[in-house]
Design a protein around this motif. Structure first.
Motif, mmCIF file in Angstrom:
data_model
loop_
_atom_site.group_PDB
_atom_site.id
_atom_site.type_symbol
_atom_site.label_atom_id
_atom_site.label_comp_id
_atom_site.label_asym_id
_atom_site.label_seq_id
_atom_site.Cartn_x
_atom_site.Cartn_y
_atom_site.Cartn_z
ATOM 1 N N LEU A 192 0.834 -1.205 0.000
ATOM 2 C CA LEU A 192 0.000 0.000 0.000
ATOM 3 C C LEU A 192 0.869 1.256 0.000
ATOM 4 O O LEU A 192 0.552 2.241 -0.675
ATOM 5 C CB LEU A 192 -0.929 -0.024 1.216
ATOM 6 C CG LEU A 192 -2.037 -1.088 1.187
ATOM 7 C CD1 LEU A 192 -2.752 -1.150 2.534
ATOM 8 C CD2 LEU A 192 -3.030 -0.800 0.062
ATOM 9 N N GLY A 193 1.977 1.217 0.749
ATOM 10 C CA GLY A 193 2.884 2.361 0.757
ATOM 11 C C GLY A 193 3.535 2.599 -0.591
ATOM 12 O O GLY A 193 3.684 3.751 -1.038
ATOM 13 N N THR A 194 3.928 1.522 -1.280
ATOM 14 C CA THR A 194 4.536 1.646 -2.603
ATOM 15 C C THR A 194 3.560 2.271 -3.592
ATOM 16 O O THR A 194 3.919 3.170 -4.377
ATOM 17 C CB THR A 194 4.980 0.265 -3.116
ATOM 18 O OG1 THR A 194 5.977 -0.263 -2.245
ATOM 19 C CG2 THR A 194 5.543 0.360 -4.526
ATOM 20 N N ILE A 195 2.321 1.805 -3.579
ATOM 21 C CA ILE A 195 1.311 2.335 -4.492
ATOM 22 C C ILE A 195 1.019 3.799 -4.168
ATOM 23 O O ILE A 195 0.882 4.638 -5.077
ATOM 24 C CB ILE A 195 0.028 1.484 -4.423
ATOM 25 C CG1 ILE A 195 0.311 0.083 -4.979
ATOM 26 C CG2 ILE A 195 -1.111 2.139 -5.195
ATOM 27 C CD1 ILE A 195 -0.797 -0.911 -4.741
ATOM 28 N N ALA A 196 0.944 4.126 -2.880
ATOM 29 C CA ALA A 196 0.725 5.515 -2.486
ATOM 30 C C ALA A 196 1.872 6.414 -2.963
ATOM 31 O O ALA A 196 1.640 7.539 -3.422
ATOM 32 C CB ALA A 196 0.569 5.612 -0.973
ATOM 33 N N ALA A 197 3.106 5.909 -2.866
ATOM 34 C CA ALA A 197 4.260 6.695 -3.314
ATOM 35 C C ALA A 197 4.185 6.982 -4.807
ATOM 36 O O ALA A 197 4.450 8.107 -5.256
ATOM 37 C CB ALA A 197 5.552 5.950 -2.977
ATOM 38 N N GLY A 202 1.446 7.054 -6.569
ATOM 39 C CA GLY A 202 0.334 7.982 -6.751
ATOM 40 C C GLY A 202 0.737 9.414 -6.440
ATOM 41 O O GLY A 202 0.330 10.352 -7.146
ATOM 42 N N LEU A 203 1.535 9.608 -5.397
ATOM 43 C CA LEU A 203 2.000 10.950 -5.058
ATOM 44 C C LEU A 203 2.886 11.533 -6.150
ATOM 45 O O LEU A 203 2.833 12.741 -6.443
ATOM 46 C CB LEU A 203 2.752 10.922 -3.728
ATOM 47 C CG LEU A 203 1.898 10.754 -2.471
ATOM 48 C CD1 LEU A 203 2.778 10.560 -1.248
ATOM 49 C CD2 LEU A 203 0.982 11.958 -2.284
ATOM 50 N N ILE A 234 9.895 11.277 -1.496
ATOM 51 C CA ILE A 234 9.004 10.157 -1.833
ATOM 52 C C ILE A 234 9.808 8.973 -2.355
ATOM 53 O O ILE A 234 9.516 7.817 -2.027
ATOM 54 C CB ILE A 234 7.946 10.610 -2.860
ATOM 55 C CG1 ILE A 234 6.972 11.598 -2.202
ATOM 56 C CG2 ILE A 234 7.174 9.410 -3.425
ATOM 57 C CD1 ILE A 234 6.102 12.332 -3.205
ATOM 58 N N ALA A 242 0.689 3.319 -10.763
ATOM 59 C CA ALA A 242 0.007 3.155 -9.485
ATOM 60 C C ALA A 242 -1.313 2.413 -9.657
ATOM 61 O O ALA A 242 -1.646 1.514 -8.870
ATOM 62 C CB ALA A 242 -0.239 4.523 -8.846
ATOM 63 N N LEU A 277 -2.323 -1.282 -8.186
ATOM 64 C CA LEU A 277 -3.463 -1.437 -7.292
ATOM 65 C C LEU A 277 -4.363 -2.587 -7.736
ATOM 66 O O LEU A 277 -4.874 -3.353 -6.908
ATOM 67 C CB LEU A 277 -4.257 -0.134 -7.236
ATOM 68 C CG LEU A 277 -5.411 -0.078 -6.227
ATOM 69 C CD1 LEU A 277 -4.888 -0.267 -4.802
ATOM 70 C CD2 LEU A 277 -6.150 1.251 -6.357
#
Length: 394
Positions: free
Chosen positions: A88-93, A95-96, A109, A174, A178
């Motif tokens: 989840l952290g990798t995908i959020a990174a 996305g950011l 990031i 991202a 997901l």
């Protein structure tokens, strides 16, 4: 989403190995290496300067080391939780990176993405190999790195052909990651005894004496291997920048990833057939040859051969070494896989720094490539040292 309970017991091992594979597709193939493919677009758009891009790469390598150290005491029964958090952290990174334009934030990031990448490798390996006790799943697990490099490279290549911006490319990565995570998310809740009666675990290969001396030797070999491959993995597309006509250099990077996918299975089989020591020695020597090729010529042929040889061996190194680490984990009082990941990370930090320093002196990557090949050759020699007197026979 997939759940092991919906499938026949004989399929449980495959499903768990696929889940592990997705962990490394996202955490390593996407989280670490999609940057290699998107960076040229980020530079051309002025999102980053070359200096800032190097800082972002260094931050990622440093984050990878930090992540490995943070999980130095991770217990196998907690690995599934860290797998999910890291993914989840990798995908959020990613996305950011699709919305952030500040160079400082991008560097930060990428550093966090490095932490999450290390988490996926350490936790993913511990979850499948130690918690679920599914050693036969190691090849499919580690093939995820190459598969992730290939999939992300092809997505990026398609996006570039459609003239998508670097921001959109990060968003595409991202979103696709997901989707992959959603397919396997529930599998990380599988009970530890799921494979007790459904998968034959097989015997462990004892190619070295199971004592701390052999564990520390393996740590040294793995650290040298991290230094040995990273210069090629970092600069391979750059080597081709002046020699390709009408071909996106990222396709050579895709070849690098594609070659890594079957290598995990092949090297795993070679260990089973010829034992750990000769398979590991051969792997490192072939990798040394592949690393050195662009030092002689940066033509398309030489770089393609380098991509194939290094791609075919670098994840084979991981497959052989981390499987051996699981066997030696009980002879040390620290997390063996985390320690190996940390040393691999140190090698990856030193490699580009040395390459940059030597390039500034000579205007060529040849000396740094020869240094990397020498490190791999030394690692191969270490595999040939006589085993301890109380060690088990090959």
């Amino acid at each position: 989403m997939l759940s092991a309970h919906r499938f026949k017991p004989e399929h449980h091992g495959l499903l768990l190995a696929l889940a592990g594979c997705v962990v490394l597709i996202i955490g390593m193939g996407y989280g670490r290496f999609a940057y290699t493919g998107i960076l040229p677009r980020m530079l051309s758009e002025g999102v980053l300067t070359l200096h800032q891009a190097n800082l972002a790469a260094s931050a990622n390598y440093a984050g990878y080391l930090a992540g490995a150290l943070l999980l130095a005491k991770l217990q196998p029964q907690r690995a599934s939780l860290f797998c999910r958090l890291a993914l989840l952290g990798t995908i959020a990174a990613m996305g950011l990176l699709a919305v952030v334009s500040s160079a400082g934030w991008i560097i930060t990031i990428r550093g966090l993405a490095g932490v999450f990448s290390a988490f996926t490798l350490v936790a993913g390996s511990q979850w499948l190999l130690q918690h679920m006790k599914h050693m036969q799943g190691a090849p499919l697990l580690f093939s995820g790195v190459g598969a992730g490099i290939f999939i992300s490279a092809e997505l990026i290549s398609l996006g570039k052909a459609l003239t998508l911006s670097s921001y959109t490319l990060w968003g595409v990565c991202a979103l696709s990651a997901l989707v992959l995570l959603a397919l396997v998310f529930r599998l990380f809740s599988s009970p530890a005894d799921l494979l007790t009666t459904t998968v034959q675990q097989g015997t462990q290969h004892r190619s070295e004496g199971e004592n701390s001396r052999e564990a520390y030797r393996l740590l040294a070999i793995y650290g040298l291997a991290g230094f040995g491959y990273i210069i090629t993995a970092t600069y391979l597309p750059l080597f081709l920048s002046g020699s390709l006509k009408g071909v996106d250099p990222i396709q050579i990077w895709a070849v690098f990833g594609l070659a890594a996918v079957p290598s995990c299975f092949i090297w795993h089989r070679l260990v089973a057939r010829f034992s750990y020591r000769p398979a590991f020695t051969t792997n490192l020597l072939v990798q040394a040859v592949g690393v050195s090729l662009p030092a002689f010529s940066q033509s398309l042929l030489m770089c393609l051969a380098s991509a194939l040889l290094v791609g075919f061996t670098f994840m084979g190194t991981v497959t052989i070494a981390l499987s051996a680490a699981r066997r030696l984990a009980h002879v040390v009082n620290f997390n063996m896989i985390a320690a190996m990941t940390a040393l691999y990370g140190i090698g990856q930090i030193i490699g580009p720094l040395l390459a940059g320093a030597l390039y500034s002196l000579s205007g060529s990557f040849a000396s740094s490539l020869f240094s990397a090949a020498a490190a791999l050759f030394i690692a191969a020699l270490l595999t040939l040292l006589p085993r301890s007197a109380d060690g088990a026979a090959d």
